[in-house]
Design a protein around this motif. Sequence first.
Motif, mmCIF file in Angstrom:
data_model
loop_
_atom_site.group_PDB
_atom_site.id
_atom_site.type_symbol
_atom_site.label_atom_id
_atom_site.label_comp_id
_atom_site.label_asym_id
_atom_site.label_seq_id
_atom_site.Cartn_x
_atom_site.Cartn_y
_atom_site.Cartn_z
ATOM 1 N N HIS A 137 23.002 35.436 45.646
ATOM 2 C CA HIS A 137 23.220 36.575 44.747
ATOM 3 C C HIS A 137 24.505 36.332 43.951
ATOM 4 N N PRO A 138 24.495 36.566 42.623
ATOM 5 C CA PRO A 138 25.700 36.283 41.816
ATOM 6 C C PRO A 138 26.908 37.123 42.238
ATOM 7 N N ASP A 139 26.685 38.281 42.880
ATOM 8 C CA ASP A 139 27.793 39.135 43.344
ATOM 9 C C ASP A 139 27.817 39.207 44.871
ATOM 10 N N CYS A 140 27.517 38.083 45.492
ATOM 11 C CA CYS A 140 27.381 38.057 46.948
ATOM 12 C C CYS A 140 28.652 38.562 47.647
ATOM 13 N N ASP A 141 29.797 38.048 47.259
ATOM 14 C CA ASP A 141 31.043 38.404 47.950
ATOM 15 C C ASP A 141 31.355 39.891 47.824
ATOM 16 N N SER A 142 31.181 40.437 46.626
ATOM 17 C CA SER A 142 31.470 41.859 46.440
ATOM 18 C C SER A 142 30.442 42.741 47.145
ATOM 19 N N LYS A 143 29.214 42.277 47.259
ATOM 20 C CA LYS A 143 28.188 43.031 47.980
ATOM 21 C C LYS A 143 28.508 43.078 49.477
ATOM 22 N N ILE A 144 28.929 41.955 50.026
ATOM 23 C CA ILE A 144 29.216 41.895 51.465
ATOM 24 C C ILE A 144 30.487 42.670 51.796
ATOM 25 N N GLY A 145 31.483 42.573 50.929
ATOM 26 C CA GLY A 145 32.727 43.325 51.144
ATOM 27 C C GLY A 145 33.407 42.965 52.450
ATOM 28 N N CYS A 146 33.601 43.959 53.288
ATOM 29 C CA CYS A 146 34.319 43.757 54.551
ATOM 30 C C CYS A 146 33.467 43.074 55.617
ATOM 31 N N GLY A 147 32.188 42.875 55.334
ATOM 32 C CA GLY A 147 31.322 42.193 56.290
ATOM 33 C C GLY A 147 30.014 42.922 56.513
ATOM 34 N N ILE A 148 29.013 42.175 56.967
ATOM 35 C CA ILE A 148 27.669 42.731 57.190
ATOM 36 C C ILE A 148 27.538 43.182 58.639
ATOM 37 N N ASP A 149 27.132 44.438 58.793
ATOM 38 C CA ASP A 149 26.766 44.911 60.129
ATOM 39 C C ASP A 149 25.299 44.572 60.387
ATOM 40 N N TYR A 150 24.437 44.933 59.446
ATOM 41 C CA TYR A 150 23.025 44.564 59.534
ATOM 42 C C TYR A 150 22.357 44.808 58.176
ATOM 43 N N ILE A 151 21.094 44.347 58.075
ATOM 44 C CA ILE A 151 20.275 44.516 56.870
ATOM 45 C C ILE A 151 19.175 45.514 57.181
ATOM 46 N N THR A 152 18.929 46.424 56.235
ATOM 47 C CA THR A 152 17.903 47.434 56.436
ATOM 48 C C THR A 152 17.076 47.621 55.170
ATOM 49 N N VAL A 153 16.061 48.463 55.277
ATOM 50 C CA VAL A 153 15.156 48.755 54.168
ATOM 51 C C VAL A 153 15.288 50.232 53.821
ATOM 52 N N GLY A 154 15.241 50.532 52.518
ATOM 53 C CA GLY A 154 15.293 51.935 52.112
ATOM 54 C C GLY A 154 14.871 52.091 50.660
ATOM 55 N N TYR A 155 14.874 53.326 50.190
ATOM 56 C CA TYR A 155 14.540 53.605 48.796
ATOM 57 C C TYR A 155 15.805 53.589 47.948
ATOM 58 N N HIS A 156 15.663 52.996 46.771
ATOM 59 C CA HIS A 156 16.816 52.905 45.871
ATOM 60 C C HIS A 156 17.197 54.305 45.386
ATOM 61 N N PRO A 157 18.497 54.621 45.321
ATOM 62 C CA PRO A 157 18.916 55.981 44.925
ATOM 63 C C PRO A 157 18.538 56.337 43.498
ATOM 64 N N ASP A 158 18.472 55.379 42.605
ATOM 65 C CA ASP A 158 18.126 55.665 41.203
ATOM 66 C C ASP A 158 16.630 55.538 40.933
ATOM 67 N N PHE A 159 15.944 54.775 41.714
ATOM 68 C CA PHE A 159 14.496 54.570 41.543
ATOM 69 C C PHE A 159 13.829 54.931 42.872
ATOM 70 N N VAL A 160 13.508 56.207 43.006
ATOM 71 C CA VAL A 160 13.120 56.748 44.315
ATOM 72 C C VAL A 160 11.803 56.165 44.829
ATOM 73 N N GLU A 161 10.998 55.602 43.951
ATOM 74 C CA GLU A 161 9.727 55.034 44.396
ATOM 75 C C GLU A 161 9.839 53.532 44.701
ATOM 76 N N SER A 162 11.031 53.000 44.541
ATOM 77 C CA SER A 162 11.232 51.563 44.724
ATOM 78 C C SER A 162 11.968 51.301 46.039
ATOM 79 N N ARG A 163 11.281 50.588 46.926
ATOM 80 C CA ARG A 163 11.928 50.187 48.188
ATOM 81 C C ARG A 163 12.687 48.886 47.954
ATOM 82 N N CYS A 164 13.849 48.791 48.575
ATOM 83 C CA CYS A 164 14.662 47.595 48.404
ATOM 84 C C CYS A 164 15.456 47.316 49.676
ATOM 85 N N LEU A 165 16.176 46.233 49.665
ATOM 86 C CA LEU A 165 16.982 45.823 50.807
ATOM 87 C C LEU A 165 18.403 46.383 50.668
#
Length: 209
Positions: A137-165
Amino acid sequence: MAMASLSKPQPSLSLPALSNPISLFSSPAVVLSFPFNRTAFASPRLFAIKTGSDGSDLLRKPIVPSEKDLVGISEEVEDSEEEKEEGFVDWEDRILEDTVPLVGFVRMILHSGKYESGNRLSPDHERTIVDRLLAYHPDCDSKIGCGIDYITVGYHPDFVESRCLFIVRKDGQLVDFSYWKCIKGLIKKNYPLYADSFILRHFRRRRRS
């Protein structure tokens, strides 16, 4: 008084005395024979005699290769052409081989019903997402920030019908990331010479990048 001559009188040269072959070269590769006689002096005949010790024959008639020899040559040509074809790399197919399984893998996680919103991915699935997708991901470091606890699945806050990671950081913050950006980043990293044309051809414009 006439004195006797001590020198033996030289025989006079006559045409029959020149009947032996005359060598025109110091090497015995070719000997030209000019047999002279009273009737053939005006038009001598030329003969080629093979005398070279190396087996060469300068005036030998060309040998036409047999069909068997030609078959062998044609097979060698075909083999060389096949080797050239084997050396050819279709980079578009190579990119598809690397990316299509990853896209199918993510879609399975998002849409197969295996994971409900908020569920943590299995350790194997999480490791695959982090190592083979999120790392590009081009913004990998900023996405991870302080570190990954885990990865989950959910609905995007702006696109409520779109599931994402989502990344659940160690500080509890929830951060979404686009796996399509990860795929594009992988292509640009591993195939820099072909990435732009491939992405332009295969990635349609999406609502969000």
